[in-house]
Design an enzyme around this catalytic site. Structure first.
Site, PDB file in Angstrom:
ATOM      1  N   TYR A 186       9.727  -5.501  -6.766  1.00 30.61           N
ATOM      2  CA  TYR A 186       8.956  -4.686  -7.708  1.00 30.61           C
ATOM      3  C   TYR A 186       8.375  -5.517  -8.854  1.00 30.61           C
ATOM      4  O   TYR A 186       7.322  -5.176  -9.400  1.00 30.61           O
ATOM      5  CB  TYR A 186       9.803  -3.524  -8.233  1.00 30.61           C
ATOM      6  CG  TYR A 186       9.784  -2.365  -7.268  1.00 30.61           C
ATOM      7  CD1 TYR A 186       8.685  -1.508  -7.191  1.00 30.61           C
ATOM      8  CD2 TYR A 186      10.833  -2.157  -6.375  1.00 30.61           C
ATOM      9  CE1 TYR A 186       8.653  -0.467  -6.282  1.00 30.61           C
ATOM     10  CE2 TYR A 186      10.806  -1.117  -5.463  1.00 30.61           C
ATOM     11  CZ  TYR A 186       9.700  -0.276  -5.426  1.00 30.61           C
ATOM     12  OH  TYR A 186       9.652   0.741  -4.512  1.00 30.61           O
ATOM     13  N   GLN A 197      -1.139   9.578  -5.267  1.00 33.28           N
ATOM     14  CA  GLN A 197       0.031   8.952  -4.658  1.00 33.28           C
ATOM     15  C   GLN A 197       0.233   7.541  -5.201  1.00 33.28           C
ATOM     16  O   GLN A 197       1.258   6.916  -4.930  1.00 33.28           O
ATOM     17  CB  GLN A 197      -0.147   8.893  -3.143  1.00 33.28           C
ATOM     18  CG  GLN A 197      -0.323  10.256  -2.496  1.00 33.28           C
ATOM     19  CD  GLN A 197      -0.746  10.129  -1.039  1.00 33.28           C
ATOM     20  OE1 GLN A 197       0.055   9.825  -0.187  1.00 33.28           O
ATOM     21  NE2 GLN A 197      -2.021  10.368  -0.761  1.00 33.28           N
ATOM     22  N   HIS A 245       4.354  10.087  -6.973  1.00 33.96           N
ATOM     23  CA  HIS A 245       5.301   9.066  -6.522  1.00 33.96           C
ATOM     24  C   HIS A 245       5.834   8.212  -7.667  1.00 33.96           C
ATOM     25  O   HIS A 245       6.478   7.193  -7.429  1.00 33.96           O
ATOM     26  CB  HIS A 245       4.650   8.169  -5.461  1.00 33.96           C
ATOM     27  CG  HIS A 245       4.438   8.859  -4.156  1.00 33.96           C
ATOM     28  ND1 HIS A 245       3.573   8.382  -3.185  1.00 33.96           N
ATOM     29  CD2 HIS A 245       4.954  10.005  -3.658  1.00 33.96           C
ATOM     30  CE1 HIS A 245       3.581   9.215  -2.142  1.00 33.96           C
ATOM     31  NE2 HIS A 245       4.417  10.196  -2.417  1.00 33.96           N
TER      32      HIS A 245
END
Length: 302
Positions: A98, A136, A154
């Site tokens: 991430y 999204q 999301h």
């Protein structure tokens, strides 16, 4: 009926699927129209527009979709890293992944599609009409482009959530913590950094110091019920829906366009090619979002 719809939304699992809904709402044998003039007429009359966007709107910015040729990071598929189980067992590895994604987003600019959507929203708002973006995407590019009403189903890559106290905090530091500096390379030959868990991002709330995680929806997790309630309301009220830059295979977002179409409301899809849900829609326009979306919104410039 409302309870049934809520039950469907409550499932809210973010997972890949090719599952179909109950069937096309278009007339049997009919194909979605590619008549831009006709679509512009519909657009000019719409009072409440819901725009559902996916990773395709950001393609021109250089952000990978983490599907297809970009679905792997090092030797792992992104769908195997973005899970609660992976974060629990390998928090350092998942944070490296991430961190890599956050760094990719940091210097990216909105695309022409982002700006066209934001301009559409601003001009319609000045006319007393309404536009909401249901995305999204977990980046901030819609907001950077100027969109004001954005529902992020999301989550947000630039936010963190404490696994201990649940506190959500906006965090745009680069790197997010000192231990992650210089890590995150996607090269398959690069070894994991093996960062001790106490050196990973930690909660700054007094008396907590819990481990932080990205405030995004991992695969297998349910979506935020508060966000879904807002989405449900927008889908019920809209009189036009645009589905932009999405493969329509990730649920529940894949159902949004067909759900609106089931009410007899026009739905227009803008995508590189057809999707599993194209047959449900009134209009379909093929090509990069950079070339299909801005011309579609051109009537708003007059």
């Amino acid at each position: 009926m409302l309870l049934q719809r809520r039950a469907i939304f409550a499932l809210g699992l973010r997972m890949c699927s090719s599952q179909a809904t109950t069937g096309p709402q278009t007339i049997e044998g009919a194909r979605p129209s590619a008549n831009m003039t006709e679509f512009r007429q519909v657009l000019s009359k719409a009072k409440h527009i819901a725009i559902v966007t996916g990773a395709g709107v950001a393609a021109a910015s250089g952000l990978p979709t983490f599907r297809g040729q970009h679905e792997s990071w090092r030797k792992w598929k992104s769908q195997d890293l973005a899970t609660p189980e992976a974060f629990s067992r390998y928090p350092s590895r998942v944070w490296e992944f991430y961190h890599y994604r956050r760094e990719l987003v940091m210097d990216k600019k909105p695309t022409a599609a982002h700006y066209a959507i934001a301009e559409c929203e601003a001009r319609l708002r000045a006319q007393g009409r309404d536009v909401v973006v249901i995305t999204q995407c977990i980046d901030d590019l819609h907001l950077k482009a100027g969109s004001k009403r954005v529902l992020k189903i999301h989550g947000n890559l630039m936010e963190t959530r404490c696994v201990s106290c649940g506190h959500v905090h906006s965090n745009k530091h680069s790197p997010i913590c000192a231990a992650l500096k210089g890590t995150g390379s996607p090269d398959p030959d690069v070894a994991d950094a093996q960062i001790p868990v106490d050196k990973l991002p930690r909660c700054e709330k007094k008396d907590c110091h819990g481990l932080l995680r990205p405030n995004v929806v991992f695969f297998g997790e349910t979506l935020d019920s508060h966000v879904l309630t807002k989405v449900e309301k927008e889908l019920e009220e809209c009189d036009l829906c645009l589905v932009v830059g999405t493969s329509s295979i990730v649920y529940p977002a894949a159902m949004f366009g067909p759900r609106v179409a089931s009410r007899g409301v026009p739905v227009a899809e803008f995508n590189l090619s057809t999707s599993p849900k194209t047959e449900y829609f009134t209009y379909h326009f093929s090509g990069p979002c950079e070339t299909t979306v801005p011309p579609a919104l051109a009537p708003l410039k007059s």
